[in-house]
Structure formats: structure tokens, C-alpha cells
Design a protein around this motif. Sequence first.
Motif, PDB file in Angstrom:
ATOM      1  N   PHE A 114      -2.448   0.281  -4.586  1.00  0.00           N
ATOM      2  CA  PHE A 114      -2.508  -0.948  -3.808  1.00  0.00           C
ATOM      3  C   PHE A 114      -2.319  -1.891  -4.609  1.00  0.00           C
ATOM      4  O   PHE A 114      -3.046  -2.331  -5.358  1.00  0.00           O
ATOM      5  CB  PHE A 114      -4.225  -1.711  -3.009  1.00  0.00           C
TER       6      PHE A 114
ATOM      7  N   LEU B 149       0.766  -0.639  -0.104  1.00  0.00           N
ATOM      8  CA  LEU B 149       0.259  -0.212  -0.106  1.00  0.00           C
ATOM      9  C   LEU B 149       0.762   1.559  -0.498  1.00  0.00           C
ATOM     10  O   LEU B 149       1.733   1.069   0.679  1.00  0.00           O
ATOM     11  CB  LEU B 149      -0.588  -0.054   1.539  1.00  0.00           C
TER      12      LEU B 149
ATOM     13  N   LEU C 195      -9.428   0.530   2.042  1.00  0.00           N
ATOM     14  CA  LEU C 195     -10.223   0.328   0.884  1.00  0.00           C
ATOM     15  C   LEU C 195     -11.700   0.968   0.860  1.00  0.00           C
ATOM     16  O   LEU C 195     -12.357   0.581  -0.184  1.00  0.00           O
ATOM     17  CB  LEU C 195     -10.311  -0.773   0.192  1.00  0.00           C
TER      18      LEU C 195
ATOM     19  N   VAL D 245      -6.048   3.128  -6.675  1.00  0.00           N
ATOM     20  CA  VAL D 245      -7.320   2.888  -5.700  1.00  0.00           C
ATOM     21  C   VAL D 245      -8.054   3.317  -6.814  1.00  0.00           C
ATOM     22  O   VAL D 245      -9.562   2.902  -6.751  1.00  0.00           O
ATOM     23  CB  VAL D 245      -6.908   3.173  -4.595  1.00  0.00           C
TER      24      VAL D 245
END
Length: 235
Positions: free
Chosen positions: A67, A4, A56, A72
Motif C-alpha cells: 500500500f 495498492l 487493510l 503491508v
Amino acid sequence: MTLLRLEEVTRTVNLIDAPPLTILSGVNLVVSVGDRISIVGRSGSGKSTLLNMLGLLDTPTTGEMFFDDKPVQSLSANARDRARGRDIGFIFQQFNLLQGRTALENVMTPLLYADGRQFWQRSKIAMEMLERVGLASRATAMPDKLSGGEQQRVAIARSLVRGPRLILADEPTGALDLETGASVMQLLDEVATASGAALVTITHDPAIAELASTHFRLDHGLLTPSGVAVEAVPA
């Protein structure tokens, strides 16, 4: 390997009859495989918003978030849901166990959304996870018959049953006494290490924060590196 990555992430919400409220300001964070990260912040510092972002559940207003090296913001809501269910485990202060369901049934719940072996062998997999947290003998117990520490261990088993690569712990010991909280954190670290998962703990407790190897402070939406000697802050 990076799981991440947040780059200059902000989160702003629009208010009625008031200027927009900025909750996160220029947050930069990298979470890699096996990381142990603690984030300490006061009430109102943006901890819940940041947790939602890392899990998320929310997307940035501005900035970039990745990610598995995928942006994202470009993922559909369904794609985010699938990634969250498959790769991210949540542990909460209040356990959030389903009343009227046994410990085993609680741990099995995430596997109802799995496929293949995880779905068809969900009872066996859930029991194996209860064994790992030392609660196989309590598999048929209802939540109200479990102690606080036992409930938290069931919650840990439930969060890890699908083998997530990222574990997000939100005040995981806040409802426990000091001794039980320490044992729960040790258990969480051991299980996360065995599975190779990254662990991000969001807390106001400096003793819990010190158990991590990398430390941050969140204050008024700003995330900054912090030493281990952090002062206690209100929840």
C-alpha cells in the motif's frame, strides 16, 4: 500512481479437525489512482476475504501486498488502522448507519478520528459532503426516516468525508431497486471522480460490474480478468 498491489497473495485459515482452508489463491491485482474496477463472484468465492485484504483489515498468509509501495505485512496494526481511516472508504450493502444519529451526525463520525482542520470543522465538512450528495435538506433526519436510496447516499457521504484515495464498495446497490441502484452508482462515480479516488466495486450484479472500466472474476479464490459480458451469479 499505484495505490495498492497484490502479488501472488493467498489467504488460508486453520480449521479444527480438518485440513487448512485456502480462501484466496495466488491473487494478483494492481489498483492505481482513478481506477474503476469491478470484481464479480458468487457467494463463497472469497469476496469478503478479498475485501478485507484490500481494506487493510487482514494480511496475506503468503505473497506480497503493498500500500503506497510499503509492504503491508511490515506495518503494525496501528499503522494499518491509521492508513485505513485516512485513505480508504468503505460502502456496504446494508448502509450500516448509526441509529439514533442524524444524517449529519452519521457523516461526521469518521471525522471524530481525524486531526487538525478535519476534526475542528467536522460539522461544516460533513454538511458540505451531504450537499454534494444532494441531501443537505435531510441533514437532521434519522436513518429510519430516510428512503433506501437516501440512506445509501448518506453512507456514500460518510465514506468519502475524509477524502479517501481508495473506495471499496461491497454490493453497494444490493438493497436497492434497479433505478435507485443505477442513480447511486452514477453518484458514487461522480463523487469519486471529483476527488480523484480509485473505486473498487465487489458485486454479483453484471449490470453494476459493467459500469467499471476494468473487470475481474473471483471464483474459488482465483481472481482472473473478465470481459464486461459477465453472466449473473447468485449473491
